[in-house]
Write an enzyme that holds these catalytic residues in place. Structure first.
Site, short mmCIF file in Angstrom:
data_model
loop_
_atom_site.label_atom_id
_atom_site.label_comp_id
_atom_site.label_asym_id
_atom_site.label_seq_id
_atom_site.Cartn_x
_atom_site.Cartn_y
_atom_site.Cartn_z
N CYS B 85 0.83 -1.21 0.00
CA CYS B 85 0.00 0.00 0.00
C CYS B 85 0.87 1.26 0.00
O CYS B 85 1.53 1.54 -0.98
CB CYS B 85 -0.99 -0.05 1.16
SG CYS B 85 -2.37 1.09 0.95
N HIS B 202 -3.63 -5.68 0.97
CA HIS B 202 -3.04 -5.89 2.29
C HIS B 202 -3.04 -7.36 2.72
O HIS B 202 -3.94 -7.78 3.48
CB HIS B 202 -3.83 -5.09 3.33
CG HIS B 202 -3.59 -3.63 3.27
ND1 HIS B 202 -2.56 -3.01 3.94
CD2 HIS B 202 -4.24 -2.64 2.61
CE1 HIS B 202 -2.58 -1.71 3.70
NE2 HIS B 202 -3.60 -1.46 2.89
N GLU B 204 -1.30 -8.77 4.93
CA GLU B 204 -1.10 -8.90 6.38
C GLU B 204 -2.43 -8.90 7.13
O GLU B 204 -2.49 -9.27 8.30
CB GLU B 204 -0.16 -7.80 6.90
CG GLU B 204 -0.78 -6.42 7.12
CD GLU B 204 -0.92 -5.60 5.83
OE1 GLU B 204 -0.75 -6.18 4.74
OE2 GLU B 204 -1.21 -4.39 5.92
#
Lengths: 79, 231
Positions: B85, B202, B204
């Protein structure tokens, strides 16, 4: 010495913000063809020599104020 | 594995990355942006967020943080760098990755689950996915509209540098599957050498079922596998 800097998106890059404002102005009934949105910056330089100031400003614009991949820049020196 | 996560003023996914690596059994270190060395690390993560409040352009000011000189050196020497990002935006600003990220075509900030297709599974970052696998990883950005000129795009395509494309649930990289106007539906790319990866989604955020899925786990596993294979 003062520099007035204008940074705009390159012509080839779509400007969705400009398009939104353009649509709005058209809705308001104004005879508008197109709108492009850019940035205006004023930099006060600790440099009295015009040629040197121009060199510094060009470097500043290329390195940070504009992203040459997507933007064009233009500046004017005063004082 | 020695993992460093760079924290810029305004980073806000640094702890998510830290936690995700912990889920994988690793113990990363946070690196403050004022530090000047990434010596001794095996992987540097540039996390998501709004470094320097996105002033001027996203990632433009973070790119000149003291730590970035050494991150660039590390990347050029072949070290693994993973930008997510805002991290991707920083990587394009500093020239480690080509192109740039513009305002989303629809002008809205988009925070939603997103389907991606794995376009290159031969990388240190993706070797645990199948080629062409469709995965779901959330996006959360206002400036994720990837742009690059014709020659640059052709180079990315020819060198297999496009890693993820935005797709429909059926896996079609069509306009319908493209949330932000990115050129060629590009969601993530890698440099020519394959050691620097930038992506808007994302992973994660999806390494545990409790947060809505585990499709992001493959990237963490891939990196560990690649690293273990090297030692």
């Amino acid at each position: 010495m003062k520099a007035k800097v204008i940074v705009t998106l390159k012509k080839s890059i779509l400007d969705p913000q400009g398009s939104a404002v353009e649509r709005s102005l058209k809705t308001m009934g104004y005879p508008v063809d197109s709108v492009r949105i850019g940035k205006f910056m004023e930099v006060t330089l600790a440099e009295a020599n015009k040629a040197k100031a121009e060199e510094v400003m060009d470097e500043i614009c290329r390195k940070l104020l504009a992203n040459p991949v997507i933007e064009d820049y233009f500046f004017e020196l005063e004082g | 594995m020695k993992i460093g996560i760079v924290r810029f003023p305004g980073s806000n996914c640094d702890i998510d990355c830290l936690e995700a690596w912990r889920v994988m059994g690793e113990e990363p270190k946070l690196i403050w942006h004022q530090e000047t060395s990434v010596q001794g690390f095996d992987l540097i993560v540039l996390p998501g967020g709004f470094s320097y409040g996105d002033y001027l352009r996203t990632g433009a000011i973070a790119r000149f943080s003291p730590i970035m000189n050494d991150v660039i050196r590390f990347a050029k020497e072949g070290g693994l760098v993973w930008g997510i990002c805002n991290g991707f935006q920083i990587l394009t600003e500093c020239g480690l990755l080509p192109g740039a990220l513009l305002r989303n075509a629809g002008l809205h900030f988009i925070c939603s689950p997103q389907y991606l297709r794995v376009e290159n599974n031969k990388l240190a970052f993706t070797n645990c996915y199948e080629q062409g696998q469709v995965i779901q990883i959330p996006i959360s950005h206002g400036e994720g509209n990837y742009t690059i000129d014709d020659d640059g795009l052709k180079a990315l395509q020819d060198n297999g540098q496009i890693v993820f494309r935005y797709v429909t649930p059926e896996g079609e990289a069509s306009a319908e599957g493209n949330p932000n106007g990115s050129r060629d539906n590009i969601a993530g790319i890698v440099n020519k050498k394959g050691n620097v990866l930038g992506m808007m989604p994302h992973p994660e955020r999806v390494v545990e079922e409790i947060t809505g899925g585990v499709d992001g786990k493959g990237m963490f596993l891939s990196i560990l596998k690649a690293w273990e294979g090297r030692v």
